[in-house]
Design a protein around this motif. Structure first.
Motif, PDB file in Angstrom:
ATOM      1  N   GLY A 111     -10.671   6.118  -4.343  1.00 52.84           N
ATOM      2  CA  GLY A 111     -11.105   5.778  -5.686  1.00 52.84           C
ATOM      3  C   GLY A 111     -10.007   5.716  -6.732  1.00 52.84           C
ATOM      4  N   GLU A 112      -8.832   6.263  -6.421  1.00 51.86           N
ATOM      5  CA  GLU A 112      -7.774   6.258  -7.428  1.00 51.86           C
ATOM      6  C   GLU A 112      -6.829   5.099  -7.177  1.00 51.86           C
ATOM      7  N   ASP A 113      -6.491   4.356  -8.233  1.00 46.79           N
ATOM      8  CA  ASP A 113      -5.614   3.200  -8.051  1.00 46.79           C
ATOM      9  C   ASP A 113      -4.160   3.653  -7.932  1.00 46.79           C
ATOM     10  N   VAL A 114      -3.554   3.416  -6.775  1.00 43.48           N
ATOM     11  CA  VAL A 114      -2.186   3.891  -6.594  1.00 43.48           C
ATOM     12  C   VAL A 114      -1.182   3.060  -7.390  1.00 43.48           C
ATOM     13  N   LEU A 115      -1.571   1.824  -7.732  1.00 38.84           N
ATOM     14  CA  LEU A 115      -0.606   0.976  -8.437  1.00 38.84           C
ATOM     15  C   LEU A 115      -0.372   1.446  -9.859  1.00 38.84           C
ATOM     16  N   THR A 116      -1.350   2.155 -10.435  1.00 38.53           N
ATOM     17  CA  THR A 116      -1.176   2.620 -11.811  1.00 38.53           C
ATOM     18  C   THR A 116      -0.828   4.107 -11.864  1.00 38.53           C
ATOM     19  N   MET A 117      -0.695   4.725 -10.699  1.00 38.10           N
ATOM     20  CA  MET A 117      -0.385   6.146 -10.637  1.00 38.10           C
ATOM     21  C   MET A 117       1.050   6.432 -11.070  1.00 38.10           C
ATOM     22  N   SER A 118       1.307   7.675 -11.462  1.00 29.29           N
ATOM     23  CA  SER A 118       2.694   8.050 -11.760  1.00 29.29           C
ATOM     24  C   SER A 118       3.488   8.069 -10.454  1.00 29.29           C
ATOM     25  N   GLU A 119       4.768   7.828 -10.575  1.00 25.62           N
ATOM     26  CA  GLU A 119       5.608   7.734  -9.370  1.00 25.62           C
ATOM     27  C   GLU A 119       5.537   9.035  -8.572  1.00 25.62           C
ATOM     28  N   ARG A 120       5.473  10.171  -9.278  1.00 20.42           N
ATOM     29  CA  ARG A 120       5.474  11.435  -8.569  1.00 20.42           C
ATOM     30  C   ARG A 120       4.193  11.619  -7.770  1.00 20.42           C
ATOM     31  N   VAL A 130       0.839  -1.197   0.000  1.00 15.47           N
ATOM     32  CA  VAL A 130       0.000   0.000   0.000  1.00 15.47           C
ATOM     33  C   VAL A 130       0.876   1.251   0.000  1.00 15.47           C
ATOM     34  N   MET A 131       1.951   1.222   0.777  1.00 18.56           N
ATOM     35  CA  MET A 131       2.842   2.382   0.849  1.00 18.56           C
ATOM     36  C   MET A 131       3.730   2.506  -0.390  1.00 18.56           C
ATOM     37  N   GLY A 132       3.825   1.441  -1.150  1.00 14.00           N
ATOM     38  CA  GLY A 132       4.745   1.492  -2.286  1.00 14.00           C
ATOM     39  C   GLY A 132       6.186   1.376  -1.855  1.00 14.00           C
ATOM     40  N   LEU A 133       6.446   0.602  -0.806  1.00 12.33           N
ATOM     41  CA  LEU A 133       7.809   0.495  -0.276  1.00 12.33           C
ATOM     42  C   LEU A 133       8.423  -0.879  -0.494  1.00 12.33           C
ATOM     43  N   LEU A 134       7.775  -1.692  -1.329  1.00 11.43           N
ATOM     44  CA  LEU A 134       8.339  -3.023  -1.538  1.00 11.43           C
ATOM     45  C   LEU A 134       9.577  -2.926  -2.420  1.00 11.43           C
ATOM     46  N   PRO A 135      10.498  -3.885  -2.267  1.00 14.98           N
ATOM     47  CA  PRO A 135      11.662  -3.882  -3.157  1.00 14.98           C
ATOM     48  C   PRO A 135      11.233  -4.030  -4.615  1.00 14.98           C
ATOM     49  N   LYS A 136      12.122  -3.590  -5.508  1.00 11.51           N
ATOM     50  CA  LYS A 136      11.730  -3.580  -6.922  1.00 11.51           C
ATOM     51  C   LYS A 136      11.486  -4.978  -7.457  1.00 11.51           C
ATOM     52  N   SER A 137      12.077  -5.978  -6.804  1.00 13.71           N
ATOM     53  CA  SER A 137      11.907  -7.331  -7.324  1.00 13.71           C
ATOM     54  C   SER A 137      10.498  -7.859  -7.094  1.00 13.71           C
ATOM     55  N   ALA A 138       9.715  -7.195  -6.235  1.00 12.56           N
ATOM     56  CA  ALA A 138       8.382  -7.709  -5.897  1.00 12.56           C
ATOM     57  C   ALA A 138       7.447  -7.619  -7.100  1.00 12.56           C
ATOM     58  N   ARG A 139       6.644  -8.676  -7.299  1.00 12.78           N
ATOM     59  CA  ARG A 139       5.613  -8.616  -8.344  1.00 12.78           C
ATOM     60  C   ARG A 139       4.273  -8.383  -7.661  1.00 12.78           C
TER      61      ARG A 139
END
Ligand SMILES: Nc1ncnc2c1ncn2[C@@H]1O[C@H](COP(=O)(O)OP(=O)(O)OP(=O)(O)O)[C@@H](O)[C@H]1O
Ligand code: SF4
Ligand SMILES: [Mg+2]
Lengths: 360, 502, 325
Positions: free
Chosen positions: A93-102, A75-84
């Motif tokens: 209502g906004e999907d954070v997984l498809t959001m821009s990094e900024r 949820v925080m977006g703090l997983l290592p890059k290797s995570a799928r």
């Protein structure tokens, strides 16, 4: 904004704090996380769904390794890059997984904040507390540093650190564990977040300090009108602090519902086992009944209910088909068990575990 | 902090004292200083022997001899060598050359090594990382003397020959450009398309630059020129600001650009000032640059002053550095003529009896330092890049880095402010330990390049069984090492408040 | 009120210990042999080792190479190397060793035999330095790490003092003392002065292990210090010791060759790789191969040992290699 009450504390209860609203702030749907490793794909989270409403406290419990931290890190977006990662995580209502990094960075620490388990290592040893707090403000708003530090002082006051002004210039090693966790809480609320994810915020602390920190958490939640996702091993904490409870096992939710409901009428044997290990009025005088065995490996999970090797009610159906989360007799309580109705029939469901452990 | 330094100073002196004792005993056991005189039986030899025994205190046991040496030392007397000359005068000359070499090599080696190590940690498991890892292993296994000899043969002798007609063959340009492209592409993190573009840009830029340098016979009379300085300093200022402050708020970038621009525009007006410069005026100019840049950063930085000021100072100093290099290159042509067209020096630390203005003399030392420093850097690089990579990887996995990310800080702030700052703490220890190693390397390098520095003096005296100069050399080296270690310790304490405040 | 689930506790019976120890060793071996660099290093080292010791023979053992490393001969083709590795179909002259694969020096000595002799001495000296310095370093580090009080501070001050003296400087002085007594004695002496890094590492390990529960438990029941050191702590330090031993070997060969190069290491009539480079350095322009071959062998030996060390480190401590970020 309410300020902290001065003077002696009389245990603050959930019922004293503001009621949850109706707006859904965070909605996690079918979240799956896996890590490729040398030994194979670790399926750490296998389909977690939950919602958190305004000002609500959602408790998440489960054994070590059940995926509580990994799902909240997702949820925080703090997983290592290797995570799928797959599924969806919606913030208002906004999907954070498809959001821009900024944009995502704009949410992190401002709208969704996190308090970590070990305050001894979570603060940077080479920067002052004030600097680390102010930085959290400056990461999102371009304001004079002086103002950010003033805000930091206000927050330290709020979490109950004496002489906040002077303490801004201290380094983490000059703080006790409890003070550091207070500082972490101050850091989490400094931007008035909507959700605070607290991952075992008291596990690393002294028993005497634990209660104070949890009370403080409830108190600041009202101060900034935030919801809390509270991860813990301690069902007692959930009983006193959470509106709803999510039980996780082997990377999956196995039961979710209002705390009162689930504690009174657990509909999944694993939850029953957990409750059975709490010394309560009904079983006083008897030995605690821990659940025998260990959770399954998250690599190459066998088919069927992951709890079946440890479950007193397991039968062939359990070993072949994995039960989905399904409504029980009450629509607000979901459980993943083929035989939840058997539990409903029993007068004391924990008895299953007792007989089981006595005969084995 | 002051008490910390004082305590450290006391310990260091004791350590150095003990080290001199060990060395003194070993050196005393290493041979008979009278051997050359014993063979002759002439009366003069007898007299010389008596004099030497007295001067070197050979008639008393070693520990007593040591205390004699120590007492003299505290009186400021380093003793005499076998033939009765004072050691201190020989040492003075040797020390400057060697310390220059060792300090420059250590600092440069550490700086480049740390940069490489950090990048390779941030790009863990990339082809850049693998390449660097392999290169570091090779560097670890290189004997210094072999590298130095190779450099002397191929970098100096053949490079000097090539300078007569400095045209780079096309195939060399091609190879170098492909290599440069590959390096850039391996650092780039992302999809194939981006990698290919990076490769193409890296390749093209390198090829064009090399071709232009070759076609214009640049190496025959190198220089930078105003347009080059302007463009490069502005580009560097913009690049550094992008890395450190990003594009969201531009005040730091404006400050850096202003500082670089002002510096570059002063190029022409500065020329007369520079033409009769000396070390002092250069340092003065550098100080002035820092002040002006600081003011620019402060006024233009707005709310982001804390980022803007260092960036402006960096850009200002960089521009100043470019102007300095340009000016020194203006002396190149007459310098090469004066050293018979062999500018890359292979022998000694300066051209004997060379005289010229500040720029010519600086260029002369630089050309003499070039190869020995290169050899030492190459050896030191490996260690620093490995250690800083490991340290950065370790730090990047720490909880506080996760906390920094959880606050919503941009990744570059997380890396620079939280990871790098902590990652450097253990590196200071390595830097301290490494210094003695560089001294070892310097002894060998001096041997190859015929320097008359501490190393050469040490080897020569040791071979001739002349204990006092050997001890003199060790004393200087040991003192330098001890002081360096102390500086590293202070840096450690500065970086780590847990040490500073306890 | 804490969630408490029972885990299968491994029983600490003696057989149990043996089982875990073996699996630990198997794990390490498996990780080592999965490490490509380590395998490359091992293969390279074995190749150089076997080549050096079988070709010209060692001591009473005869070798398969027919030319001695001492005698001179007639100079063929100005002493150029006859080794060829490019096959004929690629336009080379085929794969063969020829009369003098590494060429000849100005006296007509066979340079292959000479290089092999140098490699033998350098390898032996490097291994001996590694062995001695690891032993001394382990003893000093273990004592300093296990005992508190004056033993620790005395030993650590001694280490500080030794670190202040550049290795090459003290090595040269020691070489001046020991050089005439032959390469083996030299190696022993050099080992005695290069223990500092091993000692620091071992001490660090001991310091952290000393605080561990199993050591405190052993102390509580009155186990003797010697037993605790050898039975409880040492096995857990083995990884660090083995890894630093390999590093000591690779820095050992660099130290010996550097000393021989500046004239304080192996002396004639003995030879070593560094000694060869020193001897033929001035012939760099006319006979570059005299410079190249010993250099290549030094690098090959140091590089292979470093790779082996890296593989061992990863095998003993896979922590660094976890997939994260
Ligand atoms: N980076 C990673 N790579 C591989 N596996 C991982 C990684 N991070 C977590 N895991 C695995 O995911 C699983 C879930 O871990 P998680 O930390 O979420 O458990 P948890 O429920 O928070 O446990 P605890 O109560 O101990 O905190 C574990 O089996 C863990 O080993
Ligand atoms: S599905 Fe079967 S094994 Fe799983 S919890 Fe329910 S009864 Fe037990
Ligand atoms: Mg966790």
């Amino acid at each position: 904004m309410t300020t902290s009450k001065q003077g002696v504390h009389i245990g603050r209860r959930l019922s004293d704090s503001k009621r949850p609203g109706e707006t859904e702030i965070l909605k996690v749907e079918n979240l799956q996380v896996s890590f490729p490793t040398e030994d194979g794909l670790v399926q750490a989270v296998r389909g977690v769904s939950y919602t958190v409403r305004e000002r609500e406290v959602l408790g998440i419990v489960g054994e070590s390794g059940s995926g509580k931290s990994v799902s909240s890190m997702a949820v925080m977006g703090l997983l290592p890059k290797s995570a799928r990662i797959s599924g969806s995580i919606r913030y208002r209502g906004e999907d954070v997984l498809t959001m821009s990094e900024r944009k995502r960075r704009g949410l992190r620490g401002r709208k969704i904040a996190m308090v970590f388990q070990d305050p001894m290592t979570a603060l940077n040893p080479v920067h002052t507390i004030g600097d680390q707090l102010a930085e959290a403000v400056l990461a999102h708003d371009l304001i004079p540093r002086k103002d950010a530090l003033a805000r930091a002082k206000e927050m330290l006051d709020l979490v109950g650190i004496p002489q906040a002004e002077a303490r801004l210039r201290s380094y983490p090693h000059e703080f006790s564990g409890g003070m550091r966790q207070r500082a972490m809480i101050a850091m989490a609320i400094i931007n008035n977040p909507d959700v605070i994810i607290a991952d075992e915020p008291t596990t690393a602390l002294d028993v005497t300090v634990q209660a104070q920190i949890l009370e403080k958490l409830l108190e600041v939640k009202d101060a900034v009108d935030a919801a809390i996702v509270l991860i813990t091993h301690d069902l007692g904490v959930i009983a006193g602090m959470a509106h709803r409870i999510l039980v996780m096992y082997a990377g999956k939710p196995v039961e979710i519902g209002e705390v009162d409901q689930v504690f009174a009428r657990p509909r999944m044997p694993y939850t029953v086992g957990l409750l059975g290990s709490i010394p309560s009025a009904t079983v006083s005088g008897e030995r605690l009944q821990p659940i025998k065995g260990t959770p399954p490996s998250l690599i190459n999970l066998p088919p069927g209910c992951p709890f079946s090797p440890r479950c007193p009610l397991a039968d062939d159906q359990c070993r072949t088909a994995e039960p989905p989360m399904a409504e029980t007799e009450s629509g607000t309580q979901l459980a993943a068990c083929h035989h939840w109705s058997k539990l409903a029939e029993a007068t004391d469901p924990t008895a299953f575990f007792r007989t089981n452990s006595e005969t084995s | 902090m002051l008490a910390f330094i004082a305590r450290r100073l006391a310990i260091s002196s004791l350590v150095l004292l003990a080290a001199t004792f060990i060395m003194f005993v070993l050196v005393a056991l290493s041979g008979d200083p009278l051997a050359d005189l014993r063979e002759q039986s002439t009366p003069q030899a007898q007299a010389q022997m008596a004099a030497r025994i007295k001067a070197l205190r050979l008639d008393v046991p070693i520990p007593v001899r040591y205390f004699g040496w120590l007492t003299d030392l505290f009186r400021g007397d380093l003793g005499v060598d076998k033939s009765g000359h004072a050691v201190s005068s020989q040492l003075a000359l040797a020390t400057t050359a060697t310390l220059q070499l060792v300090v420059i090599a250590t600092l440069l080696g550490a700086f480049i090594g740390i940069m490489i190590g950090v990048v390779s940690a941030l790009r863990q498991y990339s082809s850049f990382d693998h390449g660097i890892t392999f290169a570091a292993f090779v560097c670890f296994s290189l004997p210094v003397f072999w590298v130095a000899t190779m450099l002397k043969q191929y970098m100096a002798i053949e490079f000097n020959d090539w300078l007569r007609d400095p045209v780079i063959p096309l195939w060399v340009i091609g190879l170098v450009a492909v290599f440069a492209g590959l390096v850039w592409a391996s650092i780039y993190k992302g999809r194939w398309k981006g990698k290919l573009t990076t490769f193409a840009i890296g390749f093209a830029v390198t090829a064009v630059v090399l071709y232009a340098l070759s076609a214009s016979h640049w190496f025959a009379d190198p220089g930078l020129g105003f347009p080059f300085i302007l463009v490069v300093s502005l580009a560097a200022a913009a690049g550094a600001s992008t890395l450190v402050a990003g594009w969201e708020n531009l005040q730091p970038m404006y400050a850096a650009l202003a500082s670089a621009g002002v510096g570059a525009l002063l190029y022409q007006p500065l020329q007369p000032v520079l033409s009769d410069a000396n070390l002092l005026s250069i340092l003065g100019l550098a100080l002035l640059t820092i002040v002006v840049s600081w003011v620019l950063g402060h006024t233009l930085g707005g709310l982001l002053r804390r980022q803007a000021i260092p960036l402006a100072v960096f850009s200002g100093l960089l521009t100043g550095g470019l102007i300095f290099v340009d000016r020194i290159l203006q002396a190149w042509h007459s310098y090469t003529v004066s050293v018979r067209n062999r500018p890359v020096a292979t022998i000694g630390s300066e051209t004997p009896n060379y005289s010229g203005d500040f720029w010519h003399v600086s260029l002369d030392s630089a050309m003499h330092l070039l190869l020995p420093t290169l050899a030492l850097i190459l050896i030191g690089l490996a260690g620093h890049s490995r250690y800083s990579r490991a340290s950065m990887l370790e730090v990047m996995n720490q909880d506080y880095v996760r906390t920094a990310r959880a606050k919503g800080l941009p990744e570059r702030t997380v890396i620079i402010k939280h990871a790098f700052r902590n990652g450097m703490i253990p590196i200071t220890t390595i830097l301290a330990l490494d210094f003695a190693g560089v001294f070892s390397g310097a002894v060998v390098t001096e041997h190859v390049f015929g320097w008359r520095g501490l190393g050469a003096m040490f080897t020569k005296s040791l071979k001739e069984v002349d204990p006092t100069p050997v001890m003199g050399c060790f004393l200087v080296a040991g003192a330098a090492i001890v002081i360096w270690n102390m500086v590293a310790d202070i840096a450690y304490a500065y970086l780590d408040p847990r040490i500073r405040l306890s | 009120m804490t969630l408490n689930t029972e885990h299968a506790e491994p029983t600490a019976a003696p057989q149990g210990m043996a089982v875990t120890a073996r699996t630990q060793r198997q794990l390490v071996t498996r990780r080592f042999f999965r490490h490509k660099g380590a395998l490359f290093g091992l293969a390279l080292f074995l190749f150089v080792f076997v080549l050096a010791f079988t070709s010209i023979g060692f001591g009473p053992l005869p070798g398969w190479w027919d030319k001695p490393w001492t005698g001179s001969g007639t100079i063929l083709d100005r002493g150029r190397p006859t080794l060829s590795v490019i096959p004929e179909f690629l336009g080379g002259s085929g794969i063969h060793l020829g009369e003098h694969p590494f060429g000849q020096d100005n006296l007509g000595k066979d340079y292959f035999a000479l290089t092999m002799r140098g490699a033998q001495i350098s390898i032996i000296v490097a291994l001996a330095i590694g062995l001695v310095s690891t032993f001394v370093g382990t003893v000093i580090g273990a004592l300093a790490g296990y005992f508190r009080g004056w033993i620790e501070s005395a030993l650590m001050r001694l280490t500080d003092v030794m670190i202040t003296i550049p290795v090459l400087i003290i090595g040269a002085v020691v070489g001046q003392i020991a050089g005439n007594l032959g390469p083996y004695f030299l190696a022993l002496m050099l080992g005695v002065i290069t223990w500092t890094s091993v000692a620091r590492l071992v001490r660090g390990q001991f310091l952290s292990l000393r605080e561990k529960e199993f050591v405190e438990a052993a102390q509580a029941v009155g186990t003797s210090s010697r037993r605790i050191i050898f039975k409880h702590i040492m096995p857990n330090t083995l990884g660090v010791i083995i890894v630093s031993a390999t590093l000591a070997v690779s820095s050992g060969i660099l130290l010996e060759t550097a000393l021989s190069f500046i004239g304080f290491g192996v002396r004639p009539p003995d030879t070593s790789l560094g000694q060869l480079i020193q001897t033929y350095r001035s012939a760099m322009v006319t006979r570059p191969w005299l410079f190249w071959w010993p250099g290549i062998f030094i690098i090959a030996i140091a590089l292979s040992v470093n790779f082996i060390g890296d593989g061992l480190r990863d095998a003993f401590d896979p922590r660094q290699n976890r997939v994260r970020n």
